[in-house]
Design a protein around this motif. Structure first.
Motif, PDB file in Angstrom:
ATOM      1  N   CYS A 146     -26.385  56.262 -15.287  1.00 27.67           N
ATOM      2  CA  CYS A 146     -26.571  55.730 -13.934  1.00 27.67           C
ATOM      3  C   CYS A 146     -27.986  56.079 -13.462  1.00 27.67           C
ATOM      4  CB  CYS A 146     -25.527  56.321 -12.989  1.00 27.67           C
ATOM      5  SG  CYS A 146     -23.832  55.861 -13.411  1.00 27.67           S
ATOM      6  N   THR A 147     -28.355  55.611 -12.287  1.00 24.85           N
ATOM      7  CA  THR A 147     -29.706  55.868 -11.776  1.00 24.85           C
ATOM      8  C   THR A 147     -29.949  57.343 -11.500  1.00 24.85           C
ATOM      9  OG1 THR A 147     -28.954  55.393  -9.527  1.00 24.85           O
ATOM     10  CG2 THR A 147     -29.946  53.572 -10.762  1.00 24.85           C
ATOM     11  N   ASP A 148     -28.867  58.117 -11.272  1.00 26.77           N
ATOM     12  CA  ASP A 148     -29.029  59.532 -10.946  1.00 26.77           C
ATOM     13  C   ASP A 148     -28.361  60.466 -11.948  1.00 26.77           C
ATOM     14  OD1 ASP A 148     -26.490  58.768 -10.272  1.00 26.77           O
ATOM     15  OD2 ASP A 148     -26.432  59.828  -8.350  1.00 26.77           O
ATOM     16  N   GLY A 149     -28.039  59.971 -13.132  1.00 31.04           N
ATOM     17  CA  GLY A 149     -27.479  60.867 -14.145  1.00 31.04           C
ATOM     18  C   GLY A 149     -26.481  60.178 -15.056  1.00 31.04           C
ATOM     19  N   PRO A 150     -25.874  60.951 -15.977  1.00 34.63           N
ATOM     20  CA  PRO A 150     -24.924  60.382 -16.936  1.00 34.63           C
ATOM     21  C   PRO A 150     -23.686  59.826 -16.244  1.00 34.63           C
ATOM     22  CG  PRO A 150     -25.506  62.653 -17.520  1.00 34.63           C
ATOM     23  CD  PRO A 150     -26.072  62.383 -16.164  1.00 34.63           C
ATOM     24  N   GLY A 151     -23.223  58.649 -16.721  1.00 37.62           N
ATOM     25  CA  GLY A 151     -22.038  58.019 -16.146  1.00 37.62           C
ATOM     26  C   GLY A 151     -20.822  58.092 -17.039  1.00 37.62           C
ATOM     27  N   GLY A 152     -21.032  58.334 -18.340  1.00 33.97           N
ATOM     28  CA  GLY A 152     -19.915  58.401 -19.284  1.00 33.97           C
ATOM     29  C   GLY A 152     -20.225  57.647 -20.556  1.00 33.97           C
ATOM     30  N   ARG A 153     -19.190  57.036 -21.141  1.00 36.64           N
ATOM     31  CA  ARG A 153     -19.351  56.249 -22.370  1.00 36.64           C
ATOM     32  C   ARG A 153     -18.627  54.926 -22.211  1.00 36.64           C
ATOM     33  NH1 ARG A 153     -21.852  58.721 -26.515  1.00 36.64           N
ATOM     34  NH2 ARG A 153     -21.427  57.027 -27.937  1.00 36.64           N
ATOM     35  N   SER A 154     -19.174  53.890 -22.850  1.00 37.00           N
ATOM     36  CA  SER A 154     -18.482  52.604 -22.839  1.00 37.00           C
ATOM     37  C   SER A 154     -17.321  52.675 -23.836  1.00 37.00           C
ATOM     38  CB  SER A 154     -19.435  51.461 -23.211  1.00 37.00           C
ATOM     39  OG  SER A 154     -19.950  51.626 -24.506  1.00 37.00           O
ATOM     40  N   VAL A 155     -16.172  52.110 -23.440  1.00 34.06           N
ATOM     41  CA  VAL A 155     -14.995  52.147 -24.299  1.00 34.06           C
ATOM     42  C   VAL A 155     -14.508  50.742 -24.652  1.00 34.06           C
ATOM     43  CG1 VAL A 155     -14.199  54.422 -23.570  1.00 34.06           C
ATOM     44  CG2 VAL A 155     -13.489  52.407 -22.280  1.00 34.06           C
ATOM     45  N   ALA A 156     -15.075  49.726 -23.990  1.00 38.10           N
ATOM     46  CA  ALA A 156     -14.717  48.340 -24.301  1.00 38.10           C
ATOM     47  C   ALA A 156     -15.727  47.408 -23.656  1.00 38.10           C
ATOM     48  CB  ALA A 156     -13.307  48.007 -23.796  1.00 38.10           C
ATOM     49  N   VAL A 157     -15.844  46.233 -24.248  1.00 36.62           N
ATOM     50  CA  VAL A 157     -16.664  45.163 -23.682  1.00 36.62           C
ATOM     51  C   VAL A 157     -15.714  44.012 -23.396  1.00 36.62           C
ATOM     52  CG1 VAL A 157     -18.514  43.517 -24.139  1.00 36.62           C
ATOM     53  CG2 VAL A 157     -18.738  45.859 -24.949  1.00 36.62           C
ATOM     54  N   LEU A 158     -15.776  43.477 -22.172  1.00 36.80           N
ATOM     55  CA  LEU A 158     -14.906  42.359 -21.807  1.00 36.80           C
ATOM     56  C   LEU A 158     -15.691  41.067 -21.889  1.00 36.80           C
ATOM     57  CD1 LEU A 158     -13.478  44.916 -20.668  1.00 36.80           C
ATOM     58  CD2 LEU A 158     -12.366  43.367 -19.094  1.00 36.80           C
ATOM     59  N   VAL A 159     -15.060  40.071 -22.514  1.00 38.82           N
ATOM     60  CA  VAL A 159     -15.733  38.820 -22.833  1.00 38.82           C
ATOM     61  C   VAL A 159     -14.922  37.644 -22.315  1.00 38.82           C
ATOM     62  CG1 VAL A 159     -16.553  37.375 -24.753  1.00 38.82           C
ATOM     63  CG2 VAL A 159     -16.710  39.864 -24.921  1.00 38.82           C
ATOM     64  N   ASP A 160     -15.614  36.646 -21.788  1.00 36.46           N
ATOM     65  CA  ASP A 160     -14.983  35.376 -21.427  1.00 36.46           C
ATOM     66  C   ASP A 160     -14.988  34.520 -22.687  1.00 36.46           C
ATOM     67  OD1 ASP A 160     -14.443  32.738 -20.679  1.00 36.46           O
ATOM     68  OD2 ASP A 160     -15.360  32.990 -18.715  1.00 36.46           O
ATOM     69  N   PRO A 161     -13.822  34.231 -23.284  1.00 32.56           N
ATOM     70  CA  PRO A 161     -13.792  33.496 -24.556  1.00 32.56           C
ATOM     71  C   PRO A 161     -14.279  32.053 -24.451  1.00 32.56           C
ATOM     72  CG  PRO A 161     -11.572  33.796 -23.722  1.00 32.56           C
ATOM     73  CD  PRO A 161     -12.478  34.558 -22.806  1.00 32.56           C
ATOM     74  N   LYS A 162     -14.287  31.493 -23.239  1.00 35.10           N
ATOM     75  CA  LYS A 162     -14.743  30.109 -23.083  1.00 35.10           C
ATOM     76  C   LYS A 162     -16.257  30.007 -23.111  1.00 35.10           C
ATOM     77  CE  LYS A 162     -10.691  28.757 -20.424  1.00 35.10           C
ATOM     78  NZ  LYS A 162     -10.155  28.503 -19.087  1.00 35.10           N
ATOM     79  N   THR A 163     -16.919  30.955 -22.439  1.00 39.36           N
ATOM     80  CA  THR A 163     -18.389  30.910 -22.366  1.00 39.36           C
ATOM     81  C   THR A 163     -19.054  31.829 -23.386  1.00 39.36           C
ATOM     82  OG1 THR A 163     -18.477  32.689 -20.727  1.00 39.36           O
ATOM     83  CG2 THR A 163     -18.277  30.419 -19.897  1.00 39.36           C
ATOM     84  N   LEU A 164     -18.257  32.728 -23.997  1.00 41.47           N
ATOM     85  CA  LEU A 164     -18.757  33.753 -24.922  1.00 41.47           C
ATOM     86  C   LEU A 164     -19.782  34.669 -24.255  1.00 41.47           C
ATOM     87  CD1 LEU A 164     -19.070  31.725 -28.259  1.00 41.47           C
ATOM     88  CD2 LEU A 164     -17.268  33.305 -27.566  1.00 41.47           C
ATOM     89  N   GLN A 165     -19.594  34.906 -22.957  1.00 44.38           N
ATOM     90  CA  GLN A 165     -20.468  35.796 -22.200  1.00 44.38           C
ATOM     91  C   GLN A 165     -19.754  37.116 -21.948  1.00 44.38           C
ATOM     92  OE1 GLN A 165     -23.575  35.107 -21.002  1.00 44.38           O
ATOM     93  NE2 GLN A 165     -23.721  32.924 -21.389  1.00 44.38           N
ATOM     94  N   VAL A 166     -20.514  38.211 -21.980  1.00 43.61           N
ATOM     95  CA  VAL A 166     -19.978  39.506 -21.577  1.00 43.61           C
ATOM     96  C   VAL A 166     -19.849  39.492 -20.063  1.00 43.61           C
ATOM     97  CG1 VAL A 166     -20.433  41.992 -21.447  1.00 43.61           C
ATOM     98  CG2 VAL A 166     -20.963  40.744 -23.543  1.00 43.61           C
ATOM     99  N   THR A 167     -18.682  39.888 -19.547  1.00 41.78           N
ATOM    100  CA  THR A 167     -18.455  39.900 -18.103  1.00 41.78           C
ATOM    101  C   THR A 167     -18.426  41.310 -17.529  1.00 41.78           C
ATOM    102  OG1 THR A 167     -16.059  39.909 -18.393  1.00 41.78           O
ATOM    103  CG2 THR A 167     -17.131  37.749 -18.193  1.00 41.78           C
ATOM    104  N   HIS A 168     -17.903  42.269 -18.305  1.00 38.21           N
ATOM    105  CA  HIS A 168     -17.764  43.650 -17.837  1.00 38.21           C
ATOM    106  C   HIS A 168     -17.918  44.623 -19.001  1.00 38.21           C
ATOM    107  CE1 HIS A 168     -15.346  41.295 -14.952  1.00 38.21           C
ATOM    108  NE2 HIS A 168     -15.638  42.228 -14.065  1.00 38.21           N
ATOM    109  N   PHE A 169     -18.234  45.863 -18.654  1.00 41.70           N
ATOM    110  CA  PHE A 169     -18.142  46.984 -19.571  1.00 41.70           C
ATOM    111  C   PHE A 169     -17.099  47.943 -19.000  1.00 41.70           C
ATOM    112  CE2 PHE A 169     -22.301  45.413 -20.679  1.00 41.70           C
ATOM    113  CZ  PHE A 169     -22.375  45.626 -22.045  1.00 41.70           C
ATOM    114  N   ALA A 170     -16.242  48.476 -19.845  1.00 41.43           N
ATOM    115  CA  ALA A 170     -15.311  49.517 -19.417  1.00 41.43           C
ATOM    116  C   ALA A 170     -15.972  50.851 -19.725  1.00 41.43           C
ATOM    117  CB  ALA A 170     -13.982  49.395 -20.148  1.00 41.43           C
TER     118      ALA A 170
END
Length: 199
Positions: free
Chosen positions: A12-36
């Motif tokens: 984050c802008t002020d320090g560690p936020g954690g780790r990503s555990v998943a990437v969420l994808v819109d299967p129609k557009t093949l775009q990443v929408t969110h990070f978990a």
């Protein structure tokens, strides 16, 4: 091509936020929408971070535009629900007919809040070819100009003989909770482009 790491440090802008555990994808557009993102400290809450909050993605890190406090106010990715479960139990004296006396317990059950119509791709997710296990998902690759996911990086082999293979997303047949299914057999995958393994 731009790599989208699936298990990266989140800053984050002020320090560690954690780790990503998943990437969420819109299967129609093949775009990443969110990070978990899973926070490092207890209770290890997992947050759903919209891709608009991402400032920069590197091979092993994701830099966010928000503070740690703002991250902690985002929508949760995993929620805990409590359900009553009936556990069968019979009681009775020896020689008498047993009497059914169920025991009721309340058990915690975790549920992922994946937005409707989207898919979650996790680090190490199993990849199944038409004739069996092919390896595990290591990362996603996108076109930097459009942001569309074009390939997944499949890691196959043993720890002493790993090989990363670029698989076009056009051959992904289905994405389940624990596995991603390809419309290819293992022999065909064996002929596909191998890339240097990045630890």
């Amino acid at each position: 091509m731009k790599s989208i790491p699936l298990h990266a440090e989140v800053v984050c802008t002020d320090g560690p936020g954690g780790r990503s555990v998943a990437v969420l994808v819109d299967p129609k557009t093949l775009q990443v929408t969110h990070f978990a993102v899973r926070e490092k400290e207890k209770p290890h809450t997992q947050w759903l971070v919209p891709v608009d909050e991402v400032d920069e993605i590197a091979d092993d890190s994701i830099r966010l535009r928000c503070t740690v406090d703002e991250l902690g106010h985002m929508e949760k990715f995993v929620v805990t629900e409590y359900r009553q479960v009936e556990i069968p139990r019979y009681e009775g004296a020896v020689g008498a007919s047993p009497v059914y006396q169920p025991q009721i317990e309340v058990l915690p059950v975790e549920r992922e809040l994946i937005p409707e119509g989207e898919l979650a791709v996790r680090p190490g997710m199993a990849v199944e070819a038409t004739d069996g296990a092919a390896g595990r998902v290591h990362e996603l690759v996108s076109d930097p100009s459009s942001g569309q996911i074009t390939h997944l990086v499949l890691r196959e082999g043993h720890p002493w003989g790993k090989r990363d293979v670029m698989i076009p997303v056009s051959v992904v047949e289905a994405v389940g909770r624990d596995a991603l299914h390809l419309a290819l057999d293992r022999e065909t995958i064996g002929y596909m482009l191998a890339i240097p393994v990045r630890w």
